[in-house]
Design a protein around this motif. Structure first.
Motif, PDB file in Angstrom:
ATOM      1  N   VAL A   1     -17.788 -38.168   6.181  1.00  9.66           N
ATOM      2  CA  VAL A   1     -18.127 -36.742   6.170  1.00  9.66           C
ATOM      3  C   VAL A   1     -18.166 -36.224   4.742  1.00  9.66           C
ATOM      4  N   ILE A   2     -19.255 -35.520   4.413  1.00 10.36           N
ATOM      5  CA  ILE A   2     -19.293 -34.744   3.171  1.00 10.36           C
ATOM      6  C   ILE A   2     -19.280 -33.284   3.597  1.00 10.36           C
ATOM      7  N   ALA A   3     -18.151 -32.608   3.329  1.00 14.93           N
ATOM      8  CA  ALA A   3     -18.046 -31.208   3.725  1.00 14.93           C
ATOM      9  C   ALA A   3     -18.612 -30.329   2.622  1.00 14.93           C
ATOM     10  N   LYS A   4     -19.466 -29.379   3.020  1.00 13.23           N
ATOM     11  CA  LYS A   4     -19.918 -28.337   2.098  1.00 13.23           C
ATOM     12  C   LYS A   4     -19.037 -27.131   2.403  1.00 13.23           C
ATOM     13  N   GLY A   5     -18.117 -26.814   1.485  1.00 10.46           N
ATOM     14  CA  GLY A   5     -17.184 -25.719   1.729  1.00 10.46           C
ATOM     15  C   GLY A   5     -17.895 -24.374   1.769  1.00 10.46           C
ATOM     16  N   HIS A   6     -17.443 -23.488   2.653  1.00 11.26           N
ATOM     17  CA  HIS A   6     -18.051 -22.158   2.703  1.00 11.26           C
ATOM     18  C   HIS A   6     -17.577 -21.343   1.501  1.00 11.26           C
ATOM     19  N   PRO A   7     -18.502 -20.654   0.790  1.00  6.02           N
ATOM     20  CA  PRO A   7     -18.106 -19.963  -0.445  1.00  6.02           C
ATOM     21  C   PRO A   7     -17.175 -18.771  -0.224  1.00  6.02           C
ATOM     22  N   LEU A   8     -16.969 -18.348   1.020  1.00  9.19           N
ATOM     23  CA  LEU A   8     -16.018 -17.246   1.237  1.00  9.19           C
ATOM     24  C   LEU A   8     -14.571 -17.732   1.249  1.00  9.19           C
ATOM     25  N   HIS A   9     -14.347 -19.028   1.454  1.00  4.16           N
ATOM     26  CA  HIS A   9     -12.950 -19.504   1.437  1.00  4.16           C
ATOM     27  C   HIS A   9     -12.825 -20.850   0.716  1.00  4.16           C
ATOM     28  N   PRO A  10     -13.232 -20.895  -0.565  1.00  5.23           N
ATOM     29  CA  PRO A  10     -13.216 -22.172  -1.294  1.00  5.23           C
ATOM     30  C   PRO A  10     -11.810 -22.733  -1.505  1.00  5.23           C
ATOM     31  N   HIS A  11     -10.837 -21.852  -1.676  1.00  7.07           N
ATOM     32  CA  HIS A  11      -9.485 -22.329  -1.950  1.00  7.07           C
ATOM     33  C   HIS A  11      -8.876 -22.950  -0.687  1.00  7.07           C
ATOM     34  N   THR A  12      -9.105 -22.296   0.439  1.00  7.85           N
ATOM     35  CA  THR A  12      -8.674 -22.865   1.725  1.00  7.85           C
ATOM     36  C   THR A  12      -9.309 -24.240   1.907  1.00  7.85           C
ATOM     37  N   SER A  13     -10.627 -24.309   1.658  1.00  3.42           N
ATOM     38  CA  SER A  13     -11.343 -25.582   1.806  1.00  3.42           C
ATOM     39  C   SER A  13     -10.715 -26.654   0.926  1.00  3.42           C
ATOM     40  N   TYR A  14     -10.393 -26.274  -0.311  1.00  2.13           N
ATOM     41  CA  TYR A  14      -9.831 -27.245  -1.247  1.00  2.13           C
ATOM     42  C   TYR A  14      -8.497 -27.785  -0.732  1.00  2.13           C
ATOM     43  N   LEU A  15      -7.631 -26.885  -0.282  1.00  2.00           N
ATOM     44  CA  LEU A  15      -6.309 -27.333   0.187  1.00  2.00           C
ATOM     45  C   LEU A  15      -6.446 -28.244   1.406  1.00  2.00           C
ATOM     46  N   VAL A  16      -7.351 -27.876   2.319  1.00  4.59           N
ATOM     47  CA  VAL A  16      -7.573 -28.705   3.509  1.00  4.59           C
ATOM     48  C   VAL A  16      -8.186 -30.043   3.094  1.00  4.59           C
ATOM     49  N   GLY A  17      -9.160 -29.980   2.175  1.00  3.33           N
ATOM     50  CA  GLY A  17      -9.816 -31.201   1.696  1.00  3.33           C
ATOM     51  C   GLY A  17      -8.815 -32.163   1.062  1.00  3.33           C
ATOM     52  N   LYS A  18      -7.845 -31.617   0.317  1.00  2.00           N
ATOM     53  CA  LYS A  18      -6.835 -32.484  -0.310  1.00  2.00           C
ATOM     54  C   LYS A  18      -6.003 -33.205   0.760  1.00  2.00           C
ATOM     55  N   CYS A  19      -5.734 -32.530   1.869  1.00  2.00           N
ATOM     56  CA  CYS A  19      -4.995 -33.185   2.962  1.00  2.00           C
ATOM     57  C   CYS A  19      -5.806 -34.363   3.513  1.00  2.00           C
ATOM     58  N   ILE A  20      -7.127 -34.158   3.675  1.00  2.00           N
ATOM     59  CA  ILE A  20      -7.958 -35.244   4.222  1.00  2.00           C
ATOM     60  C   ILE A  20      -8.019 -36.397   3.218  1.00  2.00           C
ATOM     61  N   GLN A  21      -8.191 -36.043   1.932  1.00  2.00           N
ATOM     62  CA  GLN A  21      -8.253 -37.084   0.900  1.00  2.00           C
ATOM     63  C   GLN A  21      -6.968 -37.917   0.900  1.00  2.00           C
ATOM     64  N   LYS A  22      -5.830 -37.215   1.005  1.00  4.35           N
ATOM     65  CA  LYS A  22      -4.539 -37.908   0.988  1.00  4.35           C
ATOM     66  C   LYS A  22      -4.385 -38.778   2.242  1.00  4.35           C
ATOM     67  N   ALA A  23      -4.792 -38.230   3.380  1.00  3.68           N
ATOM     68  CA  ALA A  23      -4.695 -38.995   4.635  1.00  3.68           C
ATOM     69  C   ALA A  23      -5.546 -40.257   4.555  1.00  3.68           C
ATOM     70  N   ALA A  24      -6.732 -40.142   3.945  1.00  9.27           N
ATOM     71  CA  ALA A  24      -7.621 -41.305   3.820  1.00  9.27           C
ATOM     72  C   ALA A  24      -6.963 -42.381   2.968  1.00  9.27           C
ATOM     73  N   LYS A  25      -6.336 -41.957   1.862  1.00 12.18           N
ATOM     74  CA  LYS A  25      -5.668 -42.938   0.993  1.00 12.18           C
ATOM     75  C   LYS A  25      -4.500 -43.581   1.723  1.00 12.18           C
ATOM     76  N   GLU A  26      -3.690 -42.752   2.380  1.00 17.10           N
ATOM     77  CA  GLU A  26      -2.465 -43.275   2.994  1.00 17.10           C
ATOM     78  C   GLU A  26      -2.751 -44.190   4.177  1.00 17.10           C
ATOM     79  N   THR A  27      -3.912 -44.028   4.798  1.00 21.55           N
ATOM     80  CA  THR A  27      -4.233 -44.900   5.939  1.00 21.55           C
ATOM     81  C   THR A  27      -5.284 -45.938   5.544  1.00 21.55           C
ATOM     82  N   ASN A  28      -5.465 -46.120   4.226  1.00 16.27           N
ATOM     83  CA  ASN A  28      -6.357 -47.174   3.706  1.00 16.27           C
ATOM     84  C   ASN A  28      -7.798 -47.080   4.188  1.00 16.27           C
TER      85      ASN A  28
END
Lengths: 396, 396
Positions: A180-207
């Motif tokens: 998935v390539i998420a295009k964050g909505h410009p009304l909530h970029p910071h929310t998107s970033y924090l959520v995106g970091k969780c997905i990035q971390k989950a991807a790393k931790e589960t290889n």
């Protein structure tokens, strides 16, 4: 530049774009601190290329491992829930209880897909018997679903969690084996970033393979257009307005290789009230209806926009009751000033039509990005003759 | 004008268009007697309006009655089979045995859908339990498939029966409760007319609503474009070339109300020959391959267009065998002169590339609309660098 939040591209972060933007508080109109960039063409290309590479591995990863990835995303969202909801309240003006509920739903969706893909019968394989004696002979024939490839997700403004970066579309695409390539909505970029970091971390931790997830920010339409036009992208998913969805559908269909585009778009959500029911309980119905129409300032995708009922002898009692309830409803902050302006323009266009009248309108409170509940009425015959007026006016 | 075959519009016939056309015999190039008209805008509008009206009734007709309609079409096709096949041979140059087989398949498809829709579990209804205690409460929720509305069908040139006016797309649309407006392929208008008359008669005899089926002829692209753009049309179905399908997909997607467009389009149908198998039985494989490639002058949609194999020690024996079989294969009449010209141009473009060589080519027989079997070879690396050459060249 100070304090720029980067794009998330696979395992890495990147700041390469020229155009920066900041979100505004819909509560006050104040510009929020966090700084974001429109993703550059290079970043878009890098995310798509990584996703294509990741796809070759990800589609063959066992469903059990993909399920662990989805469950890990849910756990990390819960761990970071407090911070995400706080930031999301600033960006969306949606109330805390609502966002807590939405966070719960988001995690449930991820876990539901994790459970589903581990069921043996989730992806049916249809296998047909070999019939060598038949004329013509039937060969060995198996039909099954396969993952389509990298998916671009367009997050919704009105559901910054459950229909955005880690929402249902992301959960289903990842469950199916599509990066998935998420295009964050410009009304909530910071929310998107924090959520995106969780997905990035989950991807790393589960290889998971590098590139299984990226998050690109963009205020300009160009970021989304370029992403959806990229040859390595194989599908699009969208939640939002009818016009936005149709514009993106055109891009997806007019590519040299057209790709499927799954869009959940605006609707007037017509509601029919039967005359018998109205006769019996018009008080309850009017209260329930206005509550549903004004929930979160009318920004729910199931918000009733068109109510159809017969002109019976209780119609005036019903309308009086609707007026009473609406008069006693407060207006509130919509998701942005633009959305509030569109709402006001929509109401004006309806009431200027000459055949649609305002029944009730909540008191103007002169707050920023105000959404002021409003009920209009019209004889059905005029709407049937002028179907352009049966378009969603997003708001309460 | 003498001898004009009319459009079939619901229960009636209509001759209203200005542009007439005749089919040509692909055997001789002679112009055939029967005269046809491009459907006029009025006729297109009438067929669409009747289909919309018919839809309101047809979608609610019991599946048993719809099944009788489908079965009646099959019986009438069988009754008129001799005449239809004779006309179809003249228009398509396809051999009698092939068309008899195709007619059998066409009737089987219709009967298969008739049987399927009478099965209780054919259209699954998903009903979710009411959960009033849940937070949020879950209401009564039923999900089911409903018919989408009038469907425009574009018939294929290479399957004038099984993928044309009464083909699989028509059978499935009618089975689902959708009226069909068939756009007849201009290479076999007379075949289309005879088949269309069977459907019209079946509709009358089984009391289907007027407009459940229409057949509009047209040599100009405009007829199809106008049909697919009509607001009362709700889906399109197509079998044919990649370019034709993509052009129509654009029209379907760029409408103010985009509609689904189901297209089965050209393909090179890649075939992979494993080295072990080649080693063991290259003689059988070469014979089977060339037979499959030249079946009905390479005009089958499953015709192998790209064969991928490793450069092993039997490659020369295999290619020699392929050359021997191809040299002993006759050329034949393709469906039309245009198709034959496109085929020749495609072969020329490949062999002019500088990296694709002709392995074998059947003897030129100088017949009309000739399709001359041809095998070319190329090292994979050149094709990977020049993917434009991996496009279907329709023919043997």
């Amino acid at each position: 530049m100070e304090n720029i939040y980067p794009q998330i591209i696979g395992d890495e972060e990147s700041i390469n774009g020229k155009e920066t933007f900041k979100a505004k508080s819909p509560l006050t109109g104040a510009v929020l601190d966090a700084n974001f960039c429109d993703a550059s063409s290079e970043e878009i290309d890098k995310a798509a290329s990584l996703a294509e590479k990741a796809f070759k591995i990800f589609k063959n990863i066992s469903t059990e491992k993909r399920a662990l990835f989805l469950e890990k995303i849910a756990s990390l969202l819960e761990e970071n829930s407090e911070q995400i909801i706080e930031v999301c309240m600033q960006e969306s003006a949606l109330p805390q209880a609502r966002l807590e509920g939405e966070m719960g739903r988001t995690c449930n969706q991820l876990r539901m897909f994790a459970t589903q893909i581990c069921n043996d019968d989730f992806i049916p394989e249809i296998e047909e018997e070999v019939l060598p004696e038949r004329v013509p002979p039937r060969p060995h024939f198996v039909r099954k679903y396969i993952a389509i490839g990298p998916v671009v997700l367009f997050g919704a403004s009105n559901f910054p969690l459950a229909f955005s970066v880690a929402g249902g579309d992301t959960a289903s695409a990842l469950a199916a084996g599509c990066p998935v390539i998420a295009k964050g909505h410009p009304l909530h970029p910071h929310t998107s970033y924090l959520v995106g970091k969780c997905i990035q971390k989950a991807a790393k931790e589960t290889n998971m393979p590098n590139g299984v997830f990226s998050l690109l920010q963009g205020k300009s339409y160009k970021v989304g257009e370029q992403l959806l036009s990229h040859t390595k992208v194989k599908a699009g998913a969208f939640t939002g307005s009818l016009n936005g969805g149709k514009a993106l559908l055109k891009i997806a269909s007019n590519r040299p290789e057209p790709i499927p585009f799954f869009a959940e778009m605006g609707s007037v959500n017509p509601v029919i009230i039967m005359s018998d029911a109205l006769q019996k309980s018009y008080e309850d119905i009017s209260a329930g209806l206005i509550n549903s129409c004004t929930l979160d300032i009318g920004q729910f995708c199931t918000n009733p926009g068109l109510v159809i009922l017969e002109n019976t002898n209780v119609i005036n009692e019903f309308l009086n009751r609707v007026k009473f309830v609406t008069d006693n409803t407060s207006s509130g902050h919509m998701l942005s000033e633009d959305i509030s302006n569109s709402y006001d323009a929509g109401i004006k266009s309806l009431s200027d039509s000459g055949f649609i009248d305002i029944v009730a309108q909540a008191k103007k409170e002169n707050i920023y990005a105000e959404g002021r509940p409003c009920v209009l009425k019209c004889e059905a015959k005029y709407l049937i003759k002028n179907p352009d007026y049966i378009e969603e006016v997003f708001g309460p």
